[in-house]
Design a protein around this motif. Structure first.
Motif, PDB file in Angstrom:
ATOM      1  N   GLY A   1       0.821  -1.213   0.000  1.00 23.20           N
ATOM      2  CA  GLY A   1       0.000   0.000   0.000  1.00 23.20           C
ATOM      3  C   GLY A   1       0.850   1.256   0.000  1.00 23.20           C
ATOM      4  N   TYR A   2       1.918   1.205   0.816  1.00 24.83           N
ATOM      5  CA  TYR A   2       2.817   2.352   0.825  1.00 24.83           C
ATOM      6  C   TYR A   2       3.440   2.560  -0.551  1.00 24.83           C
ATOM      7  N   CYS A   3       3.846   1.468  -1.203  1.00 24.25           N
ATOM      8  CA  CYS A   3       4.468   1.587  -2.532  1.00 24.25           C
ATOM      9  C   CYS A   3       3.500   2.150  -3.560  1.00 24.25           C
ATOM     10  N   VAL A   4       2.224   1.758  -3.432  1.00 24.78           N
ATOM     11  CA  VAL A   4       1.236   2.291  -4.370  1.00 24.78           C
ATOM     12  C   VAL A   4       1.128   3.806  -4.239  1.00 24.78           C
ATOM     13  N   VAL A   5       1.053   4.268  -2.973  1.00 20.50           N
ATOM     14  CA  VAL A   5       0.954   5.721  -2.755  1.00 20.50           C
ATOM     15  C   VAL A   5       2.212   6.423  -3.250  1.00 20.50           C
ATOM     16  N   ALA A   6       3.396   5.858  -2.948  1.00 17.37           N
ATOM     17  CA  ALA A   6       4.646   6.470  -3.395  1.00 17.37           C
ATOM     18  C   ALA A   6       4.760   6.466  -4.912  1.00 17.37           C
ATOM     19  N   ALA A   7       4.345   5.363  -5.540  1.00 15.55           N
ATOM     20  CA  ALA A   7       4.424   5.290  -7.004  1.00 15.55           C
ATOM     21  C   ALA A   7       3.513   6.321  -7.650  1.00 15.55           C
ATOM     22  N   ARG A   8       2.317   6.496  -7.047  1.00 15.27           N
ATOM     23  CA  ARG A   8       1.416   7.500  -7.601  1.00 15.27           C
ATOM     24  C   ARG A   8       2.007   8.899  -7.489  1.00 15.27           C
ATOM     25  N   ARG A   9       2.654   9.156  -6.341  1.00 13.08           N
ATOM     26  CA  ARG A   9       3.251  10.488  -6.182  1.00 13.08           C
ATOM     27  C   ARG A   9       4.387  10.699  -7.173  1.00 13.08           C
ATOM     28  N   ARG A  10       5.218   9.658  -7.358  1.00 14.54           N
ATOM     29  CA  ARG A  10       6.340   9.814  -8.299  1.00 14.54           C
ATOM     30  C   ARG A  10       5.857   9.837  -9.761  1.00 14.54           C
ATOM     31  N   ALA A  11       4.765   9.153 -10.030  1.00 15.28           N
ATOM     32  CA  ALA A  11       4.250   9.131 -11.408  1.00 15.28           C
ATOM     33  C   ALA A  11       3.417  10.356 -11.751  1.00 15.28           C
ATOM     34  N   GLN A  12       3.183  11.227 -10.737  1.00 21.72           N
ATOM     35  CA  GLN A  12       2.357  12.405 -11.010  1.00 21.72           C
ATOM     36  C   GLN A  12       3.006  13.295 -12.065  1.00 21.72           C
ATOM     37  N   ALA A  13       4.324  13.453 -11.956  1.00 20.07           N
ATOM     38  CA  ALA A  13       5.018  14.282 -12.962  1.00 20.07           C
ATOM     39  C   ALA A  13       4.907  13.675 -14.351  1.00 20.07           C
TER      40      ALA A  13
END
Length: 583
Positions: A267-279
């Motif tokens: 779950g943490y990785c999903v949130v982090a991936a979404r934040r990094r993929a925002q750009a």
């Protein structure tokens, strides 16, 4: 043959086929076929040439052998390559080419490799003469296989066209080795196995008549050989199987622990991936938006070019019409009618004076005719009454003298009366015995006839004057029509100039609106370009300056968009790699 436009470009880092073509081969004169993402789908009725395209392209361009069992999909030994050139006797000699273009994306830079084979067949000589070429040049842009007269290049002319950017081979073995080295790097054995596998898989209706043993053998030979180190590792693994089992149990326990940890960490990785993929998502959105604006800009540019060509055509038509009007105007100005305009006006004034003079003469003539008629009547009456009394004759002579003076025959009248010397109460004129009276009557009649002749000549002059007046009227009407035509030409010229000015202003306004609306059209000095375009619309000399500036801006926007797209693709690839690493 024209140059290629919008040809497919490579999108993968591995080699993939992009285009293939046939020149003077089978029933094709100069045919080019594009592939999509390295795939080719041929549809059509039997006999349209689908199998023939496969026979002369792959794997022939990789193998280089003309054996029918390796060239034809069905392996029919009766189908020979020379028939594809001579078409069963339709040609006595024919030269043709078959080629295929491969490409790959090498760190954002497209790289191309073109394989081709030239063949020359002569009736009665068996297998055709062949030669192979490998070059990074692209057919129809960097390399042309057909000259300006539509004939395929010979081997020597092809060698000149390749120059130092390609290689020519006459040996199929050397050519096959160079193809393996350039595209696959598998080695002779593995490359030969790959070709055999392609020949097996290319057979028509393979699913209806499968040969399991041959297909299995081909697939087995196509597999790369196992490394000796791998075999040693497998033997060591069998020897240490018990130790590996214990290790496996420990790993299973560790896996269960890691699974529990991953359940929370995922779950943490999903949130982090979404934040990094925002750009990356934002870059993708920007790229899509810029792509849409660029397409709208290209559409607007195409419409502007069409409008410009329409206005140029209309301007040329108006210029021709204006030139014709000026020519007609100059012709009218140089015509004899226009040069004689002043003389026509002078003639008109003289004709008016003559008309008034003739009207006066005509009035006098009418009075003279009336007087002459009255004189004849009175003369007859006088002849009857002169014998009655002399006094009455004298009074009548006095009465006659005034009309004679008005008619201009007073002297003749007096000359005729003087010899008579009529006394008071002379002889009776009705007797007709006085010869002097007869002579006087004859003199008066002669004068009357002379006056009638003068009247007849005057009437002829009047008719000539009337004819001159009618001719002057016709000339005046022609001059008025010429003046009206000249005025219409002036109006057409003014309208044409006004239309050119209006269209020029509309073109400048449209360009200004396009520059203000489309943000991708970046110009260094738009006001200077608009002023230059206005000057060009006024003179219409040379090329349209806006076209060149817009093309430069379009090229710059396209390059910027391409750079942004490449950056977005790289960012998306890095983001996917990061997500994969996190998973």
């Amino acid at each position: 043959m024209t140059e290629i436009h919008d040809a497919p470009l490579p999108l993968r880092p591995r080699w993939q086929p992009l285009r293939l073509g046939l020149v003077d081969l089978f029933y094709y004169d100069d045919e080019e076929i594009w592939l999509r993402d390295g795939n080719l789908l041929l549809r059509g009725n039997n006999g349209t040439g689908k199998s023939k395209i496969l026979a002369v392209t792959l794997p022939f361009l990789l193998d280089g052998q003309l054996i029918p069992s390796r060239v034809e999909p069905d392996g029919d030994p009766g189908k020979r390559m020379e028939w594809n050139l001579l078409l069963g006797g339709q040609y006595q000699e024919r030269l043709g080419y078959v080629w295929m273009e491969f490409g790959r994306d090498r760190e954002g830079t497209p790289e191309f490799c073109t394989l081709g084979c030239g063949m020359r067949a002569v009736a009665g000589r068996g297998a055709p003469e062949r030669w192979f070429f490998i070059t990074p040049q692209r057919v129809r842009r960097d390399l042309r296989l057909v000259d300006g007269n539509g004939r395929a290049l010979s081997r020597d002319r092809l060698l000149e066209a390749l120059g130092d950017r390609g290689e020519l081979h006459t040996s199929s073995a050397q050519y096959r080795a160079r193809v393996d080295e350039r595209l696959f790097r598998l080695g002779p054995q593995r490359f030969e196995a790959l070709l055999n596998l392609l020949i097996q898989l290319r057979q028509p209706q393979l699913s209806k008549r499968p040969d399991e043993k041959a297909l299995s053998s081909a697939l087995t030979e196509a597999l790369p050989p196992l490394d000796q180190a791998v075999l040693n590792d497998v033997a060591d693994a069998f020897r240490n199987l018990e130790e590996e089992r214990n290790t496996l149990d420990g790993l299973n326990e560790a896996r269960a622990s890691v699974g529990e940890f991953l359940q929370h960490y995922r779950g943490y990785c999903v949130v982090a991936a979404r934040r990094r993929a925002q750009a990356v998502r934002q870059a993708q959105s920007v790229w899509e938006r810029i792509g849409g604006e660029l397409r709208e800009t290209a559409q607007s540019l195409t419409e502007a070019e069409a409008a410009r060509r329409h206005e140029e055509t209309r301007q040329e038509f108006l210029d021709r019409k204006l030139g014709q009007g000026r020519t007609q105007l100059q012709t009218l100005r140089d015509s004899p009618e226009m040069r004689d305009a002043n003389r026509l006006e002078e003639a008109a004034s003289r004709a008016a004076e003559r008309r008034r003079f003739c009207q006066t003469l005509q009035d006098k003539l009418e009075r003279l005719v009336a007087d002459a008629n009255r004189q004849e009547a009175r003369l007859a009456e006088d002849r009857q009454s002169c014998a009655q009394e002399s006094e009455k004759r004298v009074r009548e002579l006095d009465v006659w003298l005034e009309p004679a003076r008005i008619a201009g025959i007073a002297r003749a009248h007096e000359a005729a009366l003087d010899p008579l010397g009529l006394p008071d109460g002379g002889p009776d004129p009705r007797s007709g015995s006085d010869p002097a009276i007869g002579r006087a009557a004859e003199a008066v009649q002669s004068e009357v006839r002379r006056r009638k002749e003068a009247i007849a000549r005057l009437r002829g002059l009047i008719r000539a004057l009337e004819e001159a007046e009618r001719q002057e009227t016709r000339d005046r009407e022609r001059r008025e029509r010429a003046v009206e035509a000249m005025e219409r030409l002036d109006q057409d010229r003014a309208q044409a100039a006004e239309a050119v000015e209006q269209e020029g202003a509309a073109l400048v306004s449209a360009l200004r609106h396009a520059l203000e609306t489309h943000r991708e059209l970046r110009l260094d000095d738009p006001e200077s370009l608009l002023a230059e375009l206005g000057d060009w619309c006024a003179s219409l000399s040379g090329d349209n300056p806006a076209g060149r500036a817009l093309l430069r801006s379009y090229d710059a926007a396209r390059d910027a968009l391409r750079s942004a797209r490449e950056a977005a693709v790289r960012a998306r690839t890095e983001a996917r790699a990061a997500v994969a690493a996190l998973e």
